[in-house]
Design an enzyme around this catalytic site. Structure first.
Site, PDB file in Angstrom:
ATOM      1  N   HIS A 245      40.653  37.338  35.642  1.00 14.44           N
ATOM      2  CA  HIS A 245      41.567  37.878  36.624  1.00 14.44           C
ATOM      3  C   HIS A 245      42.234  36.379  36.933  1.00 14.44           C
ATOM      4  O   HIS A 245      42.546  36.178  38.116  1.00 14.44           O
ATOM      5  CB  HIS A 245      40.891  38.648  37.645  1.00 14.44           C
ATOM      6  CG  HIS A 245      39.730  37.944  38.220  1.00 14.44           C
ATOM      7  ND1 HIS A 245      38.679  38.724  38.806  1.00 14.44           N
ATOM      8  CD2 HIS A 245      39.556  36.577  38.744  1.00 14.44           C
ATOM      9  CE1 HIS A 245      37.928  38.059  39.459  1.00 14.44           C
ATOM     10  NE2 HIS A 245      38.256  36.844  39.293  1.00 14.44           N
TER      11      HIS A 245
ATOM     12  N   HIS B 282      38.102  36.106  46.805  1.00 13.03           N
ATOM     13  CA  HIS B 282      38.193  35.059  47.024  1.00 13.03           C
ATOM     14  C   HIS B 282      38.411  34.337  48.354  1.00 13.03           C
ATOM     15  O   HIS B 282      39.524  33.600  48.653  1.00 13.03           O
ATOM     16  CB  HIS B 282      39.268  34.400  46.064  1.00 13.03           C
ATOM     17  CG  HIS B 282      38.817  34.811  44.408  1.00 13.03           C
ATOM     18  ND1 HIS B 282      39.310  36.189  43.839  1.00 13.03           N
ATOM     19  CD2 HIS B 282      38.249  34.105  43.496  1.00 13.03           C
ATOM     20  CE1 HIS B 282      39.151  36.276  42.740  1.00 13.03           C
ATOM     21  NE2 HIS B 282      38.374  35.085  42.292  1.00 13.03           N
TER      22      HIS B 282
ATOM     23  N   HIS C 251      34.498  28.999  32.664  1.00 14.71           N
ATOM     24  CA  HIS C 251      35.355  28.025  33.331  1.00 14.71           C
ATOM     25  C   HIS C 251      34.728  27.596  34.443  1.00 14.71           C
ATOM     26  O   HIS C 251      33.742  27.901  35.177  1.00 14.71           O
ATOM     27  CB  HIS C 251      36.640  28.757  33.904  1.00 14.71           C
ATOM     28  CG  HIS C 251      36.426  29.715  34.864  1.00 14.71           C
ATOM     29  ND1 HIS C 251      35.753  31.141  34.671  1.00 14.71           N
ATOM     30  CD2 HIS C 251      37.074  29.999  35.960  1.00 14.71           C
ATOM     31  CE1 HIS C 251      35.975  31.830  35.643  1.00 14.71           C
ATOM     32  NE2 HIS C 251      36.602  31.038  36.475  1.00 14.71           N
TER      33      HIS C 251
ATOM     34  N   GLU D 196      30.723  34.789  37.267  1.00 18.79           N
ATOM     35  CA  GLU D 196      31.475  36.214  37.349  1.00 18.79           C
ATOM     36  C   GLU D 196      31.119  37.114  36.288  1.00 18.79           C
ATOM     37  O   GLU D 196      31.570  38.365  36.660  1.00 18.79           O
ATOM     38  CB  GLU D 196      33.046  35.776  37.327  1.00 18.79           C
ATOM     39  CG  GLU D 196      33.733  34.902  38.590  1.00 18.79           C
ATOM     40  CD  GLU D 196      34.718  34.640  38.510  1.00 18.79           C
ATOM     41  OE1 GLU D 196      35.506  34.141  39.529  1.00 18.79           O
ATOM     42  OE2 GLU D 196      35.689  35.013  37.609  1.00 18.79           O
TER      43      GLU D 196
END
Length: 287
Positions: A12, A59, A198, A245
């Site tokens: 996302h 977030h 990441h 995630e």
């Protein structure tokens, strides 16, 4: 009864939403990234779900350090796009399915999962970017209205401790039981979002591990039980601080049951400062 027929995963990455909003999806850098979703757009359009259970992480838009639920389910009729610091994205509100969401909440809580029930929540790019890449038009224009109802499930993968992959898998199984006990005839999809490898800060910022990512994608069908046992420290070491995630993908996988087939896969490096992963799975037992 309702049934979960498909599961899919997708990163996302917030920059994906920015490129859609700015009309830059045909830029040389971004074109192969968006091309990987064309198959899924066609397939989902032909097998349109009545409801998508969308597993994502907030977030710091709906939650902050004052309140950090491990698992939260949105039970409202509507969810507005969040202002993430530069105004809300120009995307339509998300229409919920309150009846099914409340049923899932009740079923999961009685199944000994302590779900946080959310009746008012704005949703950020973690939820709207996956909707964009699957439901946008062929020229990547956001629709005026999302074509399906959405039940958001927010997972804490931002602040330690996040849930284990095994706990996420077990929640997926509990969600599947909840959906199967809902009396209305509904075609339900479950989507797991976020990842892949990441890291956004520190000396290892920009870390990407394609070999690890591809094995994870392989094992969603080949050896999914192995994925349940991956410890937090392995995610951190091998996929960076934000690679955790991927535990949200295991909620999707746990909800599908043992008999799945892989229909489509897309993996691309780099996408902004991440590895982008996407896979579509079919629950053969619900066909």
């Amino acid at each position: 009864m309702a049934r979960i027929t498909h599961g899919l995963t997708t990163s996302h990455v917030p920059a994906i939403g920015a490129m859609i909003d700015q009309g830059r999806t045909d830029d040389d850098y971004w074109k192969p990234i968006f091309a990987g979703y064309e198959w899924t757009k066609d397939y989902v359009a032909k097998n349109m779900p009545d409801v998508v259970i969308l597993v994502y992480n907030d977030h710091a838009s709906a939650f902050d350090m004052k309140v950090i639920p491990t698992f939260a389910i949105g039970c409202a009729d509507k969810f507005e796009p969040a202002d993430e610091g530069w105004g809300p994205r120009p995307v339509p509100p998300v229409e919920g399915h309150a009846d099914l969401a409340w049923h899932i909440a009740q079923s999961c809580i009685l199944d000994e999962f302590d779900m946080t029930i959310i009746n008012e929540m704005d949703v950020d790019h973690g939820l709207t970017v996956p909707l964009d890449v699957i439901f946008d038009s062929k020229d990547n224009k956001t629709p005026k209205k999302w074509p399906t109802k959405v039940i958001p499930i927010a997972v804490n993968v931002v602040t330690y401790p996040p849930p284990s992959g095994n706990r996420c898998w077990m929640l997926g199984e509990a969600i599947a039981r909840a959906v199967a006990s809902y009396p209305e005839d509904l075609n339900v999809h479950i989507w797991g979002t976020g990842g892949m490898s990441h890291q956004l800060q520190g000396p290892r910022a920009g870390l990407i591990n394609p070999d690890w990512d591809k094995r994870f994608l392989d094992d969603l069908t080949r050896d999914p039980q192995r994925l349940r046992t991956i410890e937090h420290i392995e995610y951190l070491r091998e996929t960076g601080s934000e690679g955790i995630e991927m535990v949200m993908w295991l909620i999707m996988r746990g909800a599908l049951g043992p008999n799945v087939s892989e229909l489509h896969r897309h993996y691309h490096v780099p996408c902004s400062n991440t590895a982008l992963g996407h896979i579509v799975l079919k629950n053969e037992d619900a066909a």
